[in-house]
Motif scaffolding. Structure first.
Motif, PDB file in Angstrom:
ATOM      1  N   ARG A  86     -11.237  -8.705  -6.500  1.00 18.51           N
ATOM      2  CA  ARG A  86     -10.288  -8.674  -7.619  1.00 18.51           C
ATOM      3  C   ARG A  86     -10.157 -10.033  -8.293  1.00 18.51           C
ATOM      4  O   ARG A  86      -9.950 -10.110  -9.507  1.00 18.51           O
ATOM      5  CB  ARG A  86      -8.922  -8.205  -7.138  1.00 18.51           C
ATOM      6  CG  ARG A  86      -8.898  -6.707  -6.880  1.00 18.51           C
ATOM      7  CD  ARG A  86      -7.546  -6.171  -6.483  1.00 18.51           C
ATOM      8  NE  ARG A  86      -6.429  -6.740  -7.198  1.00 18.51           N
ATOM      9  CZ  ARG A  86      -5.239  -6.940  -6.665  1.00 18.51           C
ATOM     10  NH1 ARG A  86      -5.002  -6.628  -5.417  1.00 18.51           N
ATOM     11  NH2 ARG A  86      -4.262  -7.438  -7.380  1.00 18.51           N
ATOM     12  N   ARG A 154      -1.518  -4.430 -12.033  1.00 18.08           N
ATOM     13  CA  ARG A 154      -1.051  -3.060 -11.821  1.00 18.08           C
ATOM     14  C   ARG A 154      -2.182  -2.162 -11.342  1.00 18.08           C
ATOM     15  O   ARG A 154      -1.977  -1.294 -10.497  1.00 18.08           O
ATOM     16  CB  ARG A 154      -0.412  -2.490 -13.080  1.00 18.08           C
ATOM     17  CG  ARG A 154       0.932  -3.140 -13.368  1.00 18.08           C
ATOM     18  CD  ARG A 154       1.648  -2.419 -14.433  1.00 18.08           C
ATOM     19  NE  ARG A 154       1.719  -0.997 -14.136  1.00 18.08           N
ATOM     20  CZ  ARG A 154       2.791  -0.245 -14.215  1.00 18.08           C
ATOM     21  NH1 ARG A 154       3.909  -0.800 -14.587  1.00 18.08           N
ATOM     22  NH2 ARG A 154       2.758   1.036 -13.967  1.00 18.08           N
ATOM     23  N   GLN A 155      -3.365  -2.327 -11.907  1.00 17.17           N
ATOM     24  CA  GLN A 155      -4.514  -1.537 -11.462  1.00 17.17           C
ATOM     25  C   GLN A 155      -4.841  -1.831 -10.017  1.00 17.17           C
ATOM     26  O   GLN A 155      -5.170  -0.937  -9.247  1.00 17.17           O
ATOM     27  CB  GLN A 155      -5.755  -1.832 -12.334  1.00 17.17           C
ATOM     28  CG  GLN A 155      -5.665  -1.275 -13.728  1.00 17.17           C
ATOM     29  CD  GLN A 155      -6.821  -1.733 -14.610  1.00 17.17           C
ATOM     30  OE1 GLN A 155      -7.583  -2.643 -14.252  1.00 17.17           O
ATOM     31  NE2 GLN A 155      -6.931  -1.117 -15.765  1.00 17.17           N
ATOM     32  N   LYS A 157      -2.680  -2.812  -7.666  1.00 16.38           N
ATOM     33  CA  LYS A 157      -1.645  -2.224  -6.823  1.00 16.38           C
ATOM     34  C   LYS A 157      -1.869  -0.732  -6.656  1.00 16.38           C
ATOM     35  O   LYS A 157      -1.666  -0.186  -5.583  1.00 16.38           O
ATOM     36  CB  LYS A 157      -0.257  -2.499  -7.403  1.00 16.38           C
ATOM     37  CG  LYS A 157       0.175  -3.927  -7.252  1.00 16.38           C
ATOM     38  CD  LYS A 157       1.536  -4.156  -7.845  1.00 16.38           C
ATOM     39  CE  LYS A 157       1.901  -5.620  -7.736  1.00 16.38           C
ATOM     40  NZ  LYS A 157       3.172  -5.923  -8.376  1.00 16.38           N
ATOM     41  N   ARG A 158      -2.313  -0.061  -7.755  1.00 19.75           N
ATOM     42  CA  ARG A 158      -2.592   1.377  -7.656  1.00 19.75           C
ATOM     43  C   ARG A 158      -3.787   1.650  -6.751  1.00 19.75           C
ATOM     44  O   ARG A 158      -3.812   2.641  -6.043  1.00 19.75           O
ATOM     45  CB  ARG A 158      -2.851   1.976  -9.032  1.00 19.75           C
ATOM     46  CG  ARG A 158      -1.573   2.362  -9.742  1.00 19.75           C
ATOM     47  CD  ARG A 158      -1.872   3.068 -11.006  1.00 19.75           C
ATOM     48  NE  ARG A 158      -2.205   2.005 -11.955  1.00 19.75           N
ATOM     49  CZ  ARG A 158      -2.714   2.158 -13.138  1.00 19.75           C
ATOM     50  NH1 ARG A 158      -2.999   3.357 -13.557  1.00 19.75           N
ATOM     51  NH2 ARG A 158      -2.953   1.157 -13.912  1.00 19.75           N
ATOM     52  N   ALA A 159      -4.763   0.756  -6.755  1.00 21.80           N
ATOM     53  CA  ALA A 159      -5.962   0.956  -5.934  1.00 21.80           C
ATOM     54  C   ALA A 159      -5.619   0.781  -4.452  1.00 21.80           C
ATOM     55  O   ALA A 159      -6.263   1.390  -3.604  1.00 21.80           O
ATOM     56  CB  ALA A 159      -7.043  -0.038  -6.339  1.00 21.80           C
ATOM     57  N   ARG A 161      -2.734   1.619  -2.983  1.00 18.08           N
ATOM     58  CA  ARG A 161      -1.929   2.759  -2.493  1.00 18.08           C
ATOM     59  C   ARG A 161      -2.753   3.901  -2.033  1.00 18.08           C
ATOM     60  O   ARG A 161      -3.774   4.256  -2.285  1.00 18.08           O
ATOM     61  CB  ARG A 161      -0.997   3.243  -3.588  1.00 18.08           C
ATOM     62  CG  ARG A 161       0.067   2.224  -3.884  1.00 18.08           C
ATOM     63  CD  ARG A 161       0.970   2.755  -4.957  1.00 18.08           C
ATOM     64  NE  ARG A 161       1.776   1.639  -5.442  1.00 18.08           N
ATOM     65  CZ  ARG A 161       2.542   1.700  -6.469  1.00 18.08           C
ATOM     66  NH1 ARG A 161       2.642   2.796  -7.159  1.00 18.08           N
ATOM     67  NH2 ARG A 161       3.251   0.683  -6.837  1.00 18.08           N
TER      68      ARG A 161
END
Length: 161
Positions: A86, A154-155, A157-159, A161
């Protein structure tokens, strides 16, 4: 026309396609996407513009902008080949957004200093109009880059979860 030499036209027309490509990628991807066809074309046209500036520039600052553009362009496209995860996407986004800023800064400056032909909007580098346009570009860079980094976070954090 516009006081541009033939070599200046090569520089201008060689880098001009990078502008719509940049806007397209910002609209489509929210960032300059180096692994897209538009990204590869952007790299090529920015390299032409950044490389030819050394042949046409008269002001020392132009050499700095051209050199910085080339370094950031290579870094932005090269960082994707490093195993940084990342962090690599963040660096890529920052580097390539800075190339867009460094493309638009002299573009806006030269347009204001050359158009309309014979009676340009700006004749002095300290003109309020020119400084306002350059300041607006800086504000757009700060807001745009902040938004891009927020979206990347944000992307990420979604990955997770």
């Amino acid at each position: 026309m516009f006081g541009i030499s033939p070599l200046g036209w090569l520089h201008t027309l060689g880098s001009l396609p990078a502008i719509p490509l940049m806007f397209y990628m910002f609209a489509r991807y929210g960032r300059i996407e180096p692994r897209s066809l538009a990204g590869v074309a952007y790299f090529f046209f920015m390299a032409v513009g950044g490389g030819t500036v050394f042949l046409v520039a008269h002001a020392p600052v132009s050499y700095g902008i051209g050199g910085a553009t080339l370094v950031l362009l290579i870094a932005g496209f090269g960082v994707g080949f490093l195993p940084l995860g990342r962090l690599g996407r963040y660096a890529e986004t920052i580097f390539l957004s800075l190339t867009a800023f460094l493309l638009m800064l002299p573009t806006v400056t030269e347009i204001l200093r050359r158009v309309p032909d014979g009676h340009p909007f700006v004749t002095d580098l300290h003109s309020p109009l020119l400084l306002g346009a350059q300041g607006s570009l800086l504000v757009l860079l700060i807001l745009g880059l902040s938004t891009q980094l927020f979206v990347l976070a944000r992307q990420g954090k979604r990955a997770i979860r």
